[in-house]
Design an enzyme around this catalytic site. Structure first.
Site, PDB file in Angstrom:
ATOM      1  N   TYR A   1      -9.875   6.281   6.819  1.00 15.23           N
ATOM      2  CA  TYR A   1      -9.469   5.224   5.882  1.00 15.23           C
ATOM      3  C   TYR A   1     -10.699   4.488   5.361  1.00 15.23           C
ATOM      4  CZ  TYR A   1      -6.891   1.275   3.956  1.00 15.23           C
ATOM      5  OH  TYR A   1      -6.377   0.323   3.111  1.00 15.23           O
TER       6      TYR A   1
ATOM      7  N   HIS B   1     -12.282   4.447   1.442  1.00 13.58           N
ATOM      8  CA  HIS B   1     -12.452   3.204   0.692  1.00 13.58           C
ATOM      9  C   HIS B   1     -13.924   2.921   0.372  1.00 13.58           C
ATOM     10  CE1 HIS B   1      -8.222   2.584   1.417  1.00 13.58           C
ATOM     11  NE2 HIS B   1      -8.275   1.632   0.504  1.00 13.58           N
TER      12      HIS B   1
ATOM     13  N   TYR C   1     -11.150  -8.292  -3.470  1.00 11.83           N
ATOM     14  CA  TYR C   1     -10.195  -7.504  -2.696  1.00 11.83           C
ATOM     15  C   TYR C   1     -10.827  -7.130  -1.358  1.00 11.83           C
ATOM     16  CZ  TYR C   1      -6.482  -3.907  -2.256  1.00 11.83           C
ATOM     17  OH  TYR C   1      -5.407  -3.148  -1.876  1.00 11.83           O
TER      18      TYR C   1
ATOM     19  N   TRP D   1      -4.192   7.872  -6.301  1.00 14.00           N
ATOM     20  CA  TRP D   1      -4.739   7.264  -5.081  1.00 14.00           C
ATOM     21  C   TRP D   1      -3.690   7.258  -3.976  1.00 14.00           C
ATOM     22  CZ3 TRP D   1      -9.332   6.319  -3.175  1.00 14.00           C
ATOM     23  CH2 TRP D   1      -9.450   5.488  -2.054  1.00 14.00           C
ATOM     24  N   TRP D   2      -2.463   6.887  -4.311  1.00 12.50           N
ATOM     25  CA  TRP D   2      -1.393   6.893  -3.308  1.00 12.50           C
ATOM     26  C   TRP D   2      -1.243   8.282  -2.708  1.00 12.50           C
ATOM     27  CZ3 TRP D   2       3.098   4.059  -6.288  1.00 12.50           C
ATOM     28  CH2 TRP D   2       2.832   2.689  -6.334  1.00 12.50           C
TER      29      TRP D   2
END
Length: 103
Positions: free
Chosen positions: A17, A21, A40, A75-76
């Site tokens: 993860y 990112h 963010y 992206w999902w």
């Protein structure tokens, strides 16, 4: 406006993860900014594998429109194998209630 939310990683996917990112696609960054997102940050609780997201947005309606973009759906799909998702591959995400804020 500030949004807080939580999501959940699958066990053993913490490093992946973070890697994904840290290599966030430029098109995804552009989409976040285009739809009013800034500052963010996502935090990980290693004990529960819960992700806590914080983002400042210009407008809730504008931000929600970003979900329907091609790059966001891509992206999902890219992230679906490492975290809890809905049938459309969107992350299972729960909005959190603001209970304290200090500038």
């Amino acid at each position: 406006m500030v949004k807080g939310f939580k999501m959940k990683l699958y066990e053993g996917k913490e490093e992946e993860y973070e890697i994904r990112h840290n290599q966030l696609w430029p098109e995804m960054i552009d989409m976040i900014h285009q739809y009013g997102g800034k500052n963010y940050t996502i935090f990980l609780d290693k004990e529960t594998l819960t992700l806590f997201g914080y983002i400042e947005i210009e407008d809730e309606e504008l931000w929600a429109k970003g979900a329907d973009t091609a790059i966001n759906r891509k992206w999902w799909d890219f992230m679906a194998d490492i975290m809890e998702t809905n049938p459309d591959n969107s992350p299972v995400s729960v909005d959190l209630k603001t209970v304290f804020h200090l500038d």
